[in-house]
Design an enzyme around this catalytic site. Structure first.
Site, PDB file in Angstrom:
ATOM      1  CD  GLU A 220       1.116   7.125   1.569  1.00 18.46           C
ATOM      2  OE1 GLU A 220       0.275   7.330   2.452  1.00 18.46           O
ATOM      3  OE2 GLU A 220       1.136   6.090   0.892  1.00 18.46           O
TER       4      GLU A 220
ATOM      5  CD  GLU B  36       3.730   3.248   1.671  1.00 17.51           C
ATOM      6  OE1 GLU B  36       2.498   3.057   1.547  1.00 17.51           O
ATOM      7  OE2 GLU B  36       4.209   4.068   2.468  1.00 17.51           O
TER       8      GLU B  36
END
Ligand SMILES: [Zn+2]
Ligand SMILES: [Zn+2]
Ligand SMILES: [Zn+2]
Lengths: 660, 660, 660
Positions: free
Chosen positions: C152, C309
């Protein structure tokens, strides 16, 4: 001393003009469009420092010479900036120590505008050098009508907390106090703050909890003085070179700003100029505009003043930037003229293509000239041209509002009975009641001789010296009428509470004393005996010599006086001890007006007179309905004769040269 | 060891007294007005450091000697401060490194109060030196009744993040953990936080995102310990010099503060004292006052305690600072006495003229003595004089609330199932239900032997060690009744979740397990089978051995148990798995009370008994209506005999010496 | 080049797996429970830096070897992280200069995660060294299916303002602009910002007021590039060692994030992966999920992508973290598969016991396997096993949405006509209208050839280059249909306003021009001629060649066009000049769809097709009511035959292998 931009043909009409943002070929179109719009005055160079001084001492005037010449050729006068508002990146890169520092120690960067510490010797030296260069270069330019020093001083950097400022602050204090006097004035015995050396005194940087209120207030005063010194340094340079060119700097005496005490500043300018932008979200934006205009006329001592900046339509810095409706800019323009302005300029001439203000409206919008905005600009410009004889006339008022910037500084601090008090909006509430009653008012400074007025409103005049309190009492004793509102007279000039019952400074003249403040809870209101309500503020008030006019019916203080009236010497003193709703406030103000012999006329339209050799009646209809008043004379804009009954159409403006 | 201010004539009555704020001629008037008001104890010198130590080691006691002598001559006892609360500017100017640092690295300035880093050796040295000087100078002064160390420790600087604190924190950790233990306790395997040297550990300064919760919790513990060490350093100095003078420091066990674990602190003072101010905006301000008083009695181990500070009327630090109504200060005073205080003092004696707290009420207002406040002060002072025999009596309770400050620290962190949980207000909700049921409660610490109680409420006891959990289970096994609320028992003392179903630590005793938390959306409520509602919090709960008392009718978990009751060993364990509305919460609490054999009496007035040789019934009527209860005895304040039926008038207080 | 995790048996199903958080004896249970749940892919090592490199260059692979071996033995593939997401404390302790700095100059600490400056050579060196070590150590491990670089990127440290970044930024600028070009692109003539040396340029740190918008936008671009370089440095190292192992990094193309231009990033990964979490408080959370999925499919160029995710139930970082209801996780999973994902993974496998994310749900909850969450995990895992033939199929769409991340950057700046515009939510409004119309859409980048589409929606495409504008115009000229929304085409790529009337870039193709923006006041709405309303935004629009479809009935612009339609070349261009309510927006979108020949089917259930050799119809019923559609084929999950009429039960999902 010249006190007005020179060689103007009549009312000033124009804008900030920033030609450096555009390629040179646009400039001649600019002048042509200005002429079509009736523009006769533009402010040039406000943010041109980087273009003029391209490195230390290396000045480039060629482009600006061409601009000045073009404008002069077009018959347009220039309010020429000293160009010192925003130092260029090369300067702040070389001298980062000139950048301002926040209370938490963060030094600000360049990259927006006006990034300098007001105590910085570097900034001061370079700014006065530039001003001197400008003055000597343009001293004889035929377009030069006035000097515009800096820009909206303190607009963003209201206070700087750097070490340079700390040292200057200590000098400022040492020139006013001995150490003992300082400790006494600041009540440093509280919380173990006693100073044993001036070197221990700091700016009010971030601290664990509430700061010393007198310390903060003196830092406000010091900062105001430091910034004023910057202005004066440039002014003195200019005055030496061009003694006949009037000098100004644009104030921000309006709802957005309150960090300078403009009573002090007004003494230092050759003519007063002001910036004003309306609050988009407020339905009363035109009332606040009127208040600002009257306040500025007060700053100008009743003489004509210049609206240096306003907007043709939307601004770009509010949450929602609402465009003005057709006619609204025109009404706003004439409101200012009616209230003593001898001209109104806009920010800015041509809407920027880039930069932070590209969504701020201008005289020439992004979309060009085939637009509502430019058409209305031309229309009002033409109308101004028919009002030349208004120039120099003045506004009479028999009612005054005593306005104290420094009480605003004191009351915005925390640790007061409530944090929800807003000084400017409190004054505006009373102003609106007067406006609705058709009463034109002057604004006056603390200490002003009041004897010319029938009634003086004294709203939240909080931090009052003995001398200033005496002026009010003497006025009433001599037959004057005052209306004093809560939070007035509570403290002295160091915000120390005056003991023995509130409002200490005005207890005698009001014939009352208050034993305790009773702010109300959020959303709590109480009912008064006249049917109105109060919120936010009540007091446990007792009358001594005063009569109770209205009292509370419920709430924490049933039966306690809320509004009182006291005969004192030859005059009358009203006290409003609570935060009245709009109806109650209007009723109280009108009672006070009637008692003082001031006529009330609740007209649906705004009426103001300017008087010189003749009298001009300005009638502005902010409503959606035609309205009529009794009046006779010549409608100056249309040229028609009015006999007895004047119709002002919905949204329209009429200027009547009155017949007696 | 002396455990109460010496030579008091009865209940303590008085205030902080700050004579340094006033010219000396006011001091004798002060003593005269104190006597009129029945004042017998004042706290002196709390913020006098700058006046006493005017430069390093140069002490000036003359003025304070005169104050002490005057007070003594007037028969007023002195709770003498060590004067170390706020270091003077000369000291912080010389040692800026002793100033505290915020999590973002900003070092705070002097200019308000209590600006020091708790780990600073400079502060510690100078403070203990001053305490020693005070002790040796006043050790034999006849007015000296007690020592007041510091003031409201950690009130503003709750945590300091400076390098000195960082070093102390590392020592604190190294004395408790090996590196492996630290990494395990803090779960540093998560997010690659593993430490390979204590030197890598920092205070929880600003980070890109959520911090390690065990790290933050240990920093809370470290900071609490560091601040406590400061107190103990001064206390030890005092105790050596004046072994017979009791020592205290004023806690803030109330709704405004939660950063110290006062269970730990209470062991270190000779008598417990506390500051309490009500929340102006809350209609339940007197209920929160009662909870704070009971909590403080718990800290004092049931022994009498002193309300060191409260307000006669408004404070100055809330958004709207509401003045107290007539009778309100009196009721508040008697509430504290009823709940075990042997005296109540105010901040402060005379309302300050200057400084940050000049709008905080006092015993003598700005307006002087002809005021509601001073009159009520005199009235209550006189009434206290009639209650001398109450001194030393205690309060019995058969219900306890287990209160854990550290669970409050853990739960105020972010990254929980909801951020809208407030630990203190959660406990207050249960306290209010008990208060409305007429039940007096004790507050007890985690780990306390509970066998004396019929019912123990365990609200949000979140971060629980095995040992503390066992105490609860053993109590129930032995016949006790508990009512456990959601978020209890979820984590261990390092806030690691206890696995295998919530609430891990209390799963067995409650006979339930929860597979998932289901916080509700903002503004979402669900209906329960008994007609009440829940908001904020629900859980997917399963019973094992427990019975379902109430379950959800709708929402995300229809049919799932919401309130359960489990027979466990000889006792009973209730679990409330959701955030009940006030009615549901009251019903549940009353069911638990009844089940535990505790009588419920929903009186409109607050009733509390203090018992010594005789029993005193305190009846406080907070309502606007007269109320009657059955009681017999002597009304101590009026001297009248009451037989069977006692009327307590609207807003009034009665203290009855009961007949058996 | 391999473009998908290798050797997967079908759709990917699994999670982040963080075994370092658990004792080793748990690992074998993990693998056993994974197998029961049908898990076939896990991401390992994302936050393992501190466990792998325990001091500079000292690597410990033993534990990870055992994890990899265990997983391989269990038949589970590994998406192996380079472990570089969060530098360990030993590294940031040694090199504090690698920590990021906020705009106010505060350097962040370690103690949470991902604390590094994107320009730091230290971070870059150590991260690529670790990636190299990982690659050479695991190059031949049989479990290795893919590389997961970082995590991320920019999630928390969106922009760094340190001196290292400042220097890099200056290089970035110097490679793109001459000084003159820079001054021109940034419009530095405004506010005296002209640069005379690149050395004067700083990151946009805190300044007195609004910053230069082009400066800020270029800093966004620079930062995006700097972060992308970090990814590429690791990728290049990996690719050299393991040319056959595909490489990805997990994007966050969703409502929570917008700081990277993923169109640029998507070109650099071997397959696109994304993280997605729903907004708990929103009733439309599943619609936003669909939009994110379609956007990610666009980033992947239509090829299958991986949901790296998502959550089985609640997250831990919203204000109230709402658990998913039974069936909700399953519907979310199938929505992603329907929209092109070839697998969905969760954060994380086993819910953490400690650390900041211990209240984030996982595949194995704190409470264990006898839970709704784990049961549903096993159920969906089994269902994925029946969908192997879906792998590799694609999604067709005849409608596209042009999505520009950089316009989002430009519009989130202040000093716009309103601050209340949210770029992502604006696009979501149009997406929802398309979703409700049953239309599956592609997302396309600025400059994409649009000729394959029947209709292209162009929402708030604000900062547009001439080239990108031309692509839109050419498409319409060639017969395409576009629907352009307000704030599109207003500015060029340097956010300089395009002159001559808004929306400058699209004035011709739309056949309109707007002379002024008229944002509405807060709470203000206006009525349109079709009965719908608008809020927030209106414009003073004029048609040139366009037809007015809807106009304003009231408000500031009565009679002015609000929605227009223009025939241009062979195509049609709609313009929506206001912020329509949901009904008006749906109506407008459906009109445009119909005009473009796109079928609208307002089904109560979500229907999407994936096509390979055969066609799969995914039907997801988000409602509480059974629904029917016309369809025939084999229900792949149940194996039953459907002929003509398919019932999808309330909350259920059906996947139909369609018969033609
Ligand atoms: Zn400064
Ligand atoms: Zn410290
Ligand atoms: Zn950096």
């Amino acid at each position: 001393m010249t006190t007005w931009p020179t060689h103007l043909p009549g009312l000033a009409w124009g804008a900030d003009y920033n030609p450096e943002q555009w390629p040179e070929h646009v400039w001649s179109e600019d002048v042509e469009l200005m002429r079509r719009a009736g523009v006769n005055l533009v402010s040039v160079g406000i943010f041109s420092w980087a273009k003029i001084e391209v490195s230390k001492g290396e000045y480039r005037f060629g482009w600006l010479d061409r601009v000045m010449d073009l404008l002069h050729a077009g018959g347009i006068r220039v309010d020429l900036a000293t160009a010192t508002a925003a130092p260029p990146p090369w300067l702040t890169t070389e001298h980062p120590e000139m950048l301002p520092v926040r209370a938490d120690g963060v030094r600000l960067s360049h990259g927006s505008r006006q990034a300098y510490c007001p105590s910085s010797p570097i900034y001061r030296d370079r700014a006065t050098a530039l001003a001197a260069e400008m003055a000597s270069h343009y001293r004889d330019h035929p377009a030069l009508a006035a000097w515009h020093v800096g820009n909206e001083y303190a607009c963003h950097v209201k206070r700087c907390y750097c070490d340079t400022c700390a040292a200057s602050f200590r000098e400022w204090l040492a020139s006013r106090y001995t150490l003992d006097q300082l400790n006494d004035a600041w009540s440093t015995a509280f919380w173990s703050q006693g100073y044993t050396d001036f070197a221990q005194v700091l700016p009010p940087r971030v601290t664990p909890t509430f700061q010393n209120p007198a310390h903060v207030l003196d830092y406000d005063r010091f900062s105001d003085d430091a910034i004023l010194e910057l202005y004066k340094a440039e002014r003195d340079v200019l005055r030496m070179v061009t003694p006949d060119v009037p000098i100004t700097t644009n104030f921000m005496a309006n709802w957005t700003f309150g960090d300078l005490d403009y009573w002090k500043w007004a003494r230092e300018v050759d003519f007063v100029s002001n910036d004003h932008y309306t609050e988009a979200q407020s339905p009363d934006r035109h009332v606040e505009l009127a208040m600002s205009a009257d306040l500025v006329r007060g700053l100008a001592g009743g003489k004509p003043w210049l609206l240096m900046e306003n907007s043709t339509s939307a601004v770009n810095w509010q949450r929602r930037n609402i465009a003005k409706l057709p006619g609204e800019m025109r009404r706003h323009s004439f409101q200012n003229i009616a209230r003593g302005a001898d001209g109104t300029l806009f920010f800015q001439w041509r809407q920027s293509r880039g930069g932070s203000e590209r969504y701020h409206s201008a005289m020439v919008p992004h979309a060009g000239t085939e637009t509502k905005v430019y058409r209305e600009v031309c229309e009002v410009g033409a109308e101004y041209g028919r009002l030349t004889e208004v120039v120099g006339s003045t506004v009479d008022a028999s009612v005054a509002v005593l306005y104290d910037f420094q009480s605003g500084w004191a009351l915005r601090q925390d640790a007061h009975p409530t944090n929800d008090f807003d000084h400017y909006r409190h004054v505006l509430g009373y102003y609106k009641a007067l406006w609705q009653a058709g009463v034109t008012v002057d604004f006056v400074a603390p200490g002003t001789n009041l004897s010319a007025y029938s009634l003086v409103v004294v709203p939240a005049f909080y931090a009052v010296s003995d001398a200033h309190a005496a002026v009010v009492a003497d006025y009433v004793a001599g037959g004057g009428h005052v209306l004093v509102t809560y939070l007035s007279g509570v403290a002295d000039q160091h915000t120390r509470v005056r003991l023995g019952g509130y409002p200490g400074a005005f207890r005698d003249v009001l014939g009352v004393w208050s034993e305790e403040f009773h702010p109300l809870r959020e959303d709590e209101t109480v009912t008064l005996t006249d049917g109105s309500t109060a919120s936010l503020w009540t007091e446990h008030l007792h009358t001594r010599t005063a009569d109770t006019v209205v009292s509370y019916e419920d709430g924490p203080l049933p039966g306690v006086p809320a509004v009182t009236r006291n005969a004192f010497g030859g005059g009358v003193a009203w006290y409003v001890a609570c935060d009245l709703d709009e109806g109650g406030l209007s009723r109280t103000v009108e009672n006070a007006l009637s008692g003082a012999g001031v006529a009330v006329s609740r007209s649906p339209i705004e009426l103001v007179r300017r008087k010189g050799d003749v009298s001009f009646l300005f009638a502005v209809n902010h409503t959606g309905t035609d309205a009529q008043i009794e009046a006779s004379g010549v409608d100056v804009l249309s040229g028609t004769q009015v006999s007895g009954r004047l119709t002002v159409r919905a949204g329209d403006v009429v200027v009547l040269r009155e017949e007696v």
